[in-house]
Design an enzyme around this catalytic site. Structure first.
Site, PDB file in Angstrom:
ATOM      1  N   ASP A 165      35.234  22.605  36.601  1.00  0.00           N
ATOM      2  CA  ASP A 165      34.701  23.164  35.358  1.00  0.00           C
ATOM      3  C   ASP A 165      35.562  24.355  34.940  1.00  0.00           C
ATOM      4  O   ASP A 165      35.531  25.414  35.566  1.00  0.00           O
ATOM      5  CB  ASP A 165      33.249  23.614  35.561  1.00  0.00           C
TER       6      ASP A 165
ATOM      7  N   TYR B 236      38.963  30.793  29.884  1.00  0.00           N
ATOM      8  CA  TYR B 236      39.261  31.253  31.255  1.00  0.00           C
ATOM      9  C   TYR B 236      40.768  31.436  31.461  1.00  0.00           C
ATOM     10  O   TYR B 236      41.180  32.013  32.457  1.00  0.00           O
ATOM     11  CB  TYR B 236      38.726  30.279  32.311  1.00  0.00           C
TER      12      TYR B 236
ATOM     13  N   LYS C 217      36.138  23.777  27.714  1.00  0.00           N
ATOM     14  CA  LYS C 217      35.216  24.242  26.662  1.00  0.00           C
ATOM     15  C   LYS C 217      35.992  24.899  25.536  1.00  0.00           C
ATOM     16  O   LYS C 217      36.995  25.580  25.788  1.00  0.00           O
ATOM     17  CB  LYS C 217      34.216  25.261  27.251  1.00  0.00           C
TER      18      LYS C 217
ATOM     19  N   HIS D  49      31.509  26.174  23.797  1.00  0.00           N
ATOM     20  CA  HIS D  49      31.219  27.159  24.850  1.00  0.00           C
ATOM     21  C   HIS D  49      29.987  28.021  24.529  1.00  0.00           C
ATOM     22  O   HIS D  49      29.155  28.286  25.393  1.00  0.00           O
ATOM     23  CB  HIS D  49      32.455  28.036  25.063  1.00  0.00           C
TER      24      HIS D  49
HETATM   25  P1  NAD Z   1      28.349  31.815  40.784  1.00  0.00           P
HETATM   26  O1  NAD Z   1      26.878  31.899  40.676  1.00  0.00           O
HETATM   27  O2  NAD Z   1      28.991  30.524  41.104  1.00  0.00           O
HETATM   28  O3  NAD Z   1      28.750  32.927  41.829  1.00  0.00           O
HETATM   29  C1  NAD Z   1      30.056  33.097  42.284  1.00  0.00           C
HETATM   30  C2  NAD Z   1      30.091  34.233  43.299  1.00  0.00           C
HETATM   31  O4  NAD Z   1      29.150  33.995  44.332  1.00  0.00           O
HETATM   32  C3  NAD Z   1      31.448  34.330  43.982  1.00  0.00           C
HETATM   33  O5  NAD Z   1      32.334  35.118  43.243  1.00  0.00           O
HETATM   34  C4  NAD Z   1      31.076  34.952  45.318  1.00  0.00           C
HETATM   35  O6  NAD Z   1      30.959  36.351  45.170  1.00  0.00           O
HETATM   36  C5  NAD Z   1      29.705  34.382  45.580  1.00  0.00           C
HETATM   37  N1  NAD Z   1      29.723  33.194  46.467  1.00  0.00           N
HETATM   38  C6  NAD Z   1      30.176  31.947  46.186  1.00  0.00           C
HETATM   39  N2  NAD Z   1      29.979  31.131  47.241  1.00  0.00           N
HETATM   40  C7  NAD Z   1      29.391  31.881  48.195  1.00  0.00           C
HETATM   41  C8  NAD Z   1      28.945  31.589  49.508  1.00  0.00           C
HETATM   42  N3  NAD Z   1      29.045  30.385  50.037  1.00  0.00           N
HETATM   43  N4  NAD Z   1      28.390  32.602  50.218  1.00  0.00           N
HETATM   44  C9  NAD Z   1      28.260  33.852  49.694  1.00  0.00           C
HETATM   45  N5  NAD Z   1      28.663  34.166  48.460  1.00  0.00           N
HETATM   46  C10 NAD Z   1      29.223  33.193  47.712  1.00  0.00           C
HETATM   47  O7  NAD Z   1      28.969  32.462  39.448  1.00  0.00           O
HETATM   48  P2  NAD Z   1      29.944  32.044  38.275  1.00  0.00           P
HETATM   49  O8  NAD Z   1      31.339  31.929  38.694  1.00  0.00           O
HETATM   50  O9  NAD Z   1      29.616  32.977  37.171  1.00  0.00           O
HETATM   51  O10 NAD Z   1      29.434  30.592  37.836  1.00  0.00           O
HETATM   52  C11 NAD Z   1      29.971  29.377  38.352  1.00  0.00           C
HETATM   53  C12 NAD Z   1      30.683  28.627  37.277  1.00  0.00           C
HETATM   54  O11 NAD Z   1      29.835  28.410  36.145  1.00  0.00           O
HETATM   55  C13 NAD Z   1      31.885  29.365  36.679  1.00  0.00           C
HETATM   56  O12 NAD Z   1      32.988  29.387  37.534  1.00  0.00           O
HETATM   57  C14 NAD Z   1      32.076  28.593  35.407  1.00  0.00           C
HETATM   58  O13 NAD Z   1      32.717  27.360  35.683  1.00  0.00           O
HETATM   59  C15 NAD Z   1      30.633  28.359  34.968  1.00  0.00           C
HETATM   60  N6  NAD Z   1      30.163  29.394  34.008  1.00  0.00           N
HETATM   61  C16 NAD Z   1      29.972  29.014  32.722  1.00  0.00           C
HETATM   62  C17 NAD Z   1      29.539  29.930  31.789  1.00  0.00           C
HETATM   63  C18 NAD Z   1      29.310  29.499  30.366  1.00  0.00           C
HETATM   64  O14 NAD Z   1      29.112  30.337  29.489  1.00  0.00           O
HETATM   65  N7  NAD Z   1      29.336  28.213  30.081  1.00  0.00           N
HETATM   66  C19 NAD Z   1      29.296  31.273  32.146  1.00  0.00           C
HETATM   67  C20 NAD Z   1      29.498  31.636  33.478  1.00  0.00           C
HETATM   68  C21 NAD Z   1      29.913  30.683  34.411  1.00  0.00           C
END
Ligand code: NAD
Length: 279
Positions: A47, A52, A77, A110
């Protein structure tokens, strides 16, 4: 240990792996290596987004992995700056070029950007791209039911997915219910609440009972609710850990306890208030 990732059917006859790897905030220069790590670990769904700025690294990893294209699911997106019809089409062309692909599997608007007021126009461009076959499905991100109602009324293609913020502190039940009612698959962004929810004692207890980590328990909760997730991590061991959620099951009681953590607390912007078109 099984890492078999189930696929969910989409409303247009295609399907989507229920777990993927998200690359929001993955620096462009690290993207190739981290996405390659994810693909080698067994992820088949990536994704990304134009905003990004790391589509090129995603494409380089895909090329390096050498997997059959039809085993991969790639989402990108539309940049908020390009809701105007022709600008959306041109931005999509640039995405394919950056990714080095002749099609993506899913292209999303997006953000709805209510103050810009052009998401229906942008949707028209996405419908053309869908009909051209260069994206196998189209959908929305951060759309509230009132935004989706306009797409359903004024568009001709029903979005295949709606990608919105969901984690144990923000269940987003109203949007999930609307999506389900209209045969739209819900994707949960920030499924781990960017890591902030993982300290919760309820999650620690459930994780200990199952011999899992809090992150695995939260991802399993999303999957059992029927949503699609793509956690982000820049740590290879966590990238692998986040895959290992298909060989255990949460009880009804566990599910209810995690759902009960909902505080209505968003981490990201409210879709009705987000109007940033800066690139
Ligand atoms: P997330 O909830 O996936 O959290 C990521 C964070 O959680 C990492 O940086 C790390 O600190 C922690 N983490 C990950 N795996 C872990 C583990 N096994 N143990 C402990 N800590 C851990 O947050 P995100 O990146 O904001 O969201 C995931 C994805 O969603 C993004 O990469 C993106 O692809 C998507 N996203 C989309 C939008 C949108 O507006 N459409 C907005 C935000 C994110």
């Amino acid at each position: 240990m099984s890492t078999e990732i189930p696929s969910l059917p989409l409303n247009n006859g295609t399907s989507i792996p229920q777990l993927g790897y998200g690359v929001f905030k993955v620096p462009p220069e690290e993207t190739r290596e981290l996405v390659l790590t994810a693909l080698e670990a067994g992820y088949r769904h990536i994704d990304t987004a134009q905003m990004y700025r790391n589509e090129r690294g995603v494409g380089e990893a895909i090329a390096a992995a050498g997997l059959p294209r039809d085993e991969l699911f790639v989402t990108t997106k539309l940049n908020n700056a390009f809701h105007e019809h022709d600008a959306a089409l041109e931005a999509f062309d640039r995405s394919l070029e950056e990714l080095g692909l002749d099609h993506v599997d899913l292209f999303l608007i997006h953000w709805p950007l209510p103050a810009v007021g052009r998401f229906v126009e942008a949707w028209g461009a996405l419908e053309e791209l869908y009909r051209s076959g260069r994206t196998r499905a189209i959908g929305t991100s951060n759309f509230q039911p009132h935004h989706l109602r306009r797409i359903l009324a004024e568009g001709t293609v029903v979005p295949a997915v709606n990608q919105v913020e969901i984690h144990p502190w923000f269940g987003n039940e109203e949007v999930r219910a609307f999506d389900a009612e209209h045969d739209i698959v819900t994707e949960a962004w920030s499924p781990l609440g960017r890591g902030r929810v993982l300290e919760d004692p309820t999650l620690a207890r459930i994780a200990a009972e199952h011999g899992r980590t809090p992150a695995q328990v939260v991802l399993r909760w999303h999957v059992q609710r029927g949503d699609v997730v793509f956690p982000k991590s820049a740590t290879p061991s966590r990238i692998r850990e986040n895959l290992e959620i298909f060989d255990f099951e949460l009880s009804g009681g566990d599910m209810a306890s995690i759902t009960g953590l909902d505080r209505g607390e968003r981490i990201g912007s409210h879709p009705d208030e987000m109007n940033n078109t800066g690139r």
